[in-house]
Design a protein around this motif. Structure first.
Motif, mmCIF file in Angstrom:
data_model
loop_
_atom_site.group_PDB
_atom_site.id
_atom_site.type_symbol
_atom_site.label_atom_id
_atom_site.label_comp_id
_atom_site.label_asym_id
_atom_site.label_seq_id
_atom_site.Cartn_x
_atom_site.Cartn_y
_atom_site.Cartn_z
ATOM 1 N N VAL A 102 0.995 -0.777 -0.326
ATOM 2 C CA VAL A 102 0.240 -0.421 0.121
ATOM 3 C C VAL A 102 0.314 1.269 -0.206
ATOM 4 O O VAL A 102 0.597 2.410 -0.970
ATOM 5 C CB VAL A 102 -0.896 -0.272 1.118
ATOM 6 C CG1 VAL A 102 -1.552 1.204 1.450
ATOM 7 C CG2 VAL A 102 -1.499 -1.076 1.567
ATOM 8 N N PHE A 104 1.307 4.654 -2.943
ATOM 9 C CA PHE A 104 1.130 5.422 -2.902
ATOM 10 C C PHE A 104 2.488 6.610 -3.129
ATOM 11 O O PHE A 104 2.670 7.478 -4.346
ATOM 12 C CB PHE A 104 1.192 5.755 -0.963
ATOM 13 C CG PHE A 104 1.420 7.755 -0.137
ATOM 14 C CD1 PHE A 104 0.486 8.159 -0.808
ATOM 15 C CD2 PHE A 104 2.628 7.987 -0.119
ATOM 16 C CE1 PHE A 104 1.238 10.359 -0.617
ATOM 17 C CE2 PHE A 104 3.244 8.898 0.496
ATOM 18 C CZ PHE A 104 1.559 9.773 0.606
ATOM 19 N N GLY A 129 3.229 6.604 -6.295
ATOM 20 C CA GLY A 129 1.957 7.406 -7.962
ATOM 21 C C GLY A 129 2.343 8.651 -7.310
ATOM 22 O O GLY A 129 2.383 9.670 -8.196
ATOM 23 N N PHE A 130 2.129 9.282 -5.949
ATOM 24 C CA PHE A 130 2.759 10.494 -5.371
ATOM 25 C C PHE A 130 3.795 11.230 -5.554
ATOM 26 O O PHE A 130 3.922 12.181 -6.315
ATOM 27 C CB PHE A 130 1.305 10.551 -4.791
ATOM 28 C CG PHE A 130 0.150 10.610 -4.926
ATOM 29 C CD1 PHE A 130 -1.150 12.402 -5.090
ATOM 30 C CD2 PHE A 130 -0.616 9.622 -4.776
ATOM 31 C CE1 PHE A 130 -2.137 11.853 -5.086
ATOM 32 C CE2 PHE A 130 -1.604 9.450 -4.290
ATOM 33 C CZ PHE A 130 -2.483 11.004 -4.660
ATOM 34 N N LEU A 177 2.525 6.497 -13.436
ATOM 35 C CA LEU A 177 1.540 6.424 -12.856
ATOM 36 C C LEU A 177 1.314 5.323 -13.741
ATOM 37 O O LEU A 177 0.033 3.674 -12.690
ATOM 38 C CB LEU A 177 0.562 7.422 -13.954
ATOM 39 C CG LEU A 177 1.369 9.019 -13.495
ATOM 40 C CD1 LEU A 177 -0.044 9.521 -14.563
ATOM 41 C CD2 LEU A 177 0.699 9.667 -12.064
ATOM 42 N N SER A 227 -2.167 -0.893 -7.689
ATOM 43 C CA SER A 227 -3.442 -0.727 -7.013
ATOM 44 C C SER A 227 -3.808 -2.708 -7.668
ATOM 45 O O SER A 227 -5.082 -2.048 -7.342
ATOM 46 C CB SER A 227 -3.801 0.538 -7.884
ATOM 47 O OG SER A 227 -3.959 1.578 -7.291
#
Lengths: 282, 294
Positions: free
Chosen positions: B250, B254, B257-258, B263, B270
């Motif tokens: 998890v 994050f 991605g962030f 992406l 995900s």
């Protein structure tokens, strides 16, 4: 208990007392740290006995906050947390009870489809679809708003299921009697179902309030304006001061204040809380 | 699917009643989840100017990426440790509390409140206690001759997040075990006692087997908790470090991605996570069905 074994009883007490102490120890230390001045954390080991700065620290945090971290005063963050927790709890209960009512008391085309669409949300925690959800919220211009903080977390299959299970146990005679008396569906809902669901609503409210208050990742992502910081995510911003030792005394005062409301709710409403916890998981 | 014998007839009302929930579900759940699946098949160039459809290339890259495989391994270790530690200690406490006649309620109150503490808050408290310079735990470990430093040593970091995550989960498991213990008929224990079985023997031959449905249920719930709800514990303490040694799946979604802005890879991660959650949820539901019959 089957037989009287005094040694085993004493042993059980010792185990439980050790358990209670272990569980409480971190909170005790956090509280102690929040009663000291900033200089007590420079070297050596942290203090284990209370210091004289209890009122100073809490007053400073509640009224001003830590100026260097750019965070607002704590009362503001706690207010934001409260708004978010209440909106999530009330919103979830409201939309769930309505949809459960529709699913149990009506037969309409596509009912099965609606049921499955809601059921799927049970399986997708916000953490796993975080990027696209963030984008949706950004496109809707909901960043830095109470609506953005709470609405995406409102859909809940668990609450819908709980109400559905409960409605299925409500006797059919009540429905028949209301129909004979000429009640419309919404009158039946308001005057009969809602009063009967009171305990379930309260139990769910306790669980959802805690869930809402304790949100971390979501507020962290969608609030960049300090006016919308919530207290749980704010702790991290305070502890992470650039190139400096965290101001442990005020960080720990924040920790204590951040956990106080949900802990009080759980302890004060223990019976409802246990009911809500055990039933939502079934 | 069940309904009432007597139902209301209305052509429009039921749709209005389900509309709010369906709208929110669609906008914030189904649409983003669909986006994640779609994105996982795309590759975007670093400037976001061009995207191309690459089929399963993101997944293929993922499963040969040593960092991702390491993260899978870390997640398994983390989830198992949290489940074992919190279920084990909760069982011991519940068995002890079940022996109490008058004080059971008091002990329950004293043990359940950590459920209300946010994972992030739990993380910060333990992080403080284990702080290498001033923390009391690291001080005691130093006296025992161990030089604790969770910002340098991967094992120390893992132990820290496991303890913080388990601490919070004990109360939850405790409540379910206590309910399970109280549901065991007293006659079974009495019969065994008359046959001469002592408390330890009774625990292993009667109590533990009868608790196995509860234990199984808790094992699944704790795995889900450790894999998804502990994001805050990790983010508030180790931030996935040192060198990715606490970056569970998890956290990696994050992070990539962030922060990393990969992406396609983040979306593929995900989707992998969604598959894991759905599998665990199905297992849990199958258990509930069997449990109801039993």
């Amino acid at each position: 208990m089957v037989e009287n074994r005094p040694w085993l009883n004493i042993f059980s007490h010792i185990v439980l007392i050790l358990g209670v102490l272990t569980v409480a120890f971190p909170v005790y230390l956090a509280f102690i740290a929040s009663t000291h001045g900033p200089d007590d954390f420079m070297s050596g080991v942290m203090p284990v006995l209370p210091g004289p700065h209890l009122i100073d620290n809490y007053w400073q945090m509640l009224s001003q906050g830590v100026s260097t971290s750019g965070a607002p005063p704590l009362w503001r963050m706690m207010f934001n947390s409260l708004v978010m927790a209440l909106m999530i709890a009330v919103g979830k209960i409201a939309i769930s009870i309505l949809s459960a009512f529709a699913m149990v008391y009506f037969r309409f085309p596509l009912r099965g489809v609606a049921f499955w669409l809601i059921f799927i949300t049970l399986m997708l925690p916000v953490e796993v679809r975080i990027m696209p959800t963030f984008k949706v919220v950004a496109d809707l211009h909901l960043l830095n708003s109470y609506a953005g903080l709470s609405i995406p977390l409102i859909a809940s299959a668990t609450a819908t299921f709980l109400f559905r299970q409960f409605f299925l146990t409500v006797p059919d005679e009540l429905t028949e009697a209301s129909r004979v008396d000429g009640a419309t569906p919404m009158m039946f809902f308001r005057d009969i179902l809602l009063p009967l669901s009171r305990t379930n609503i309260a139990a769910l409210f306790v669980i959802l309030f805690i869930y809402g208050w304790n949100q971390y990742l979501w507020p962290l992502l969608i609030t960049t304006d300090p006016q919308y910081y919530t207290v749980v995510m704010g702790i991290k911003r305070m502890a992470d001061v650039a190139d400096a030792i965290p101001q442990w005394n005020v960080v720990m005062a924040t920790v204590i204040l951040a956990m106080l409301p949900p802990v009080v709710v759980v302890v004060a409403m223990q019976r409802l809380f246990v009911k809500g916890l055990v039933e939502t998981e079934k | 699917m069940q309904t009432k014998r007597t139902v209301f007839g209305s052509p429009v009302l039921p749709y209005l009643l389900v509309l709010p929930q369906l709208a929110i579900t669609f906008v914030f759940f189904l649409w983003p989840a669909g986006q994640a699946v779609w994105q996982s098949f795309l590759r975007e160039d670093p400037f976001g100017l061009k995207t191309s459809f690459v089929w399963f290339a993101n997944y293929q890259k993922l499963f040969v990426d040593p960092q991702y495989l390491y993260s899978l391994q870390i997640t398994a270790v983390f989830a198992l440790s949290v489940a074992v530690l919190s279920i084990g200690s909760a069982l011991v406490l519940a068995v002890a509390a079940d022996r109490m006649i008058r004080l059971s309620q008091t002990y329950t109150t004293l043990l359940v409140w950590p459920y209300a503490v946010a994972p992030a808050v739990a993380g910060v408290m333990w992080w403080f206690m284990f702080n290498p310079t001033i923390g009391i735990m690291s001080y005691m470990l130093e006296m025992l001759g161990y030089d604790w430093n969770h910002s340098l040593n991967p094992t120390d970091a893992m132990i820290l997040v496991v303890i913080a995550a388990s601490w919070k989960q004990i109360s939850y498991n405790f409540l379910f075990f206590l309910a399970g213990l109280q549901a065991i008929p007293a006659s079974l224990n009495e019969a065994a006692a008359i046959d001469g079985a002592g408390p330890v023997k009774r625990f292993f031959t009667i109590v533990l087997p009868l608790l196995s449905p509860t234990t199984f249920f808790l094992a699944v719930v704790n795995m889900v908790y450790a894999m998804f709800d502990t994001f805050a514990v990790i983010h508030a303490t180790t931030q996935g470090g040192p060198s990715g040694s606490t970056a569970i799946l998890v956290y990696k979604v994050f992070q990539d991605g962030f922060i990393g802005l990969k992406l396609g890879s983040s979306a593929a991660q995900s989707v992998v996570l969604m598959v894991i959650v759905i599998t665990l949820t199905v297992i849990q539901f199958r258990w509930v069905e069997r449990h109801v019959e039993y």
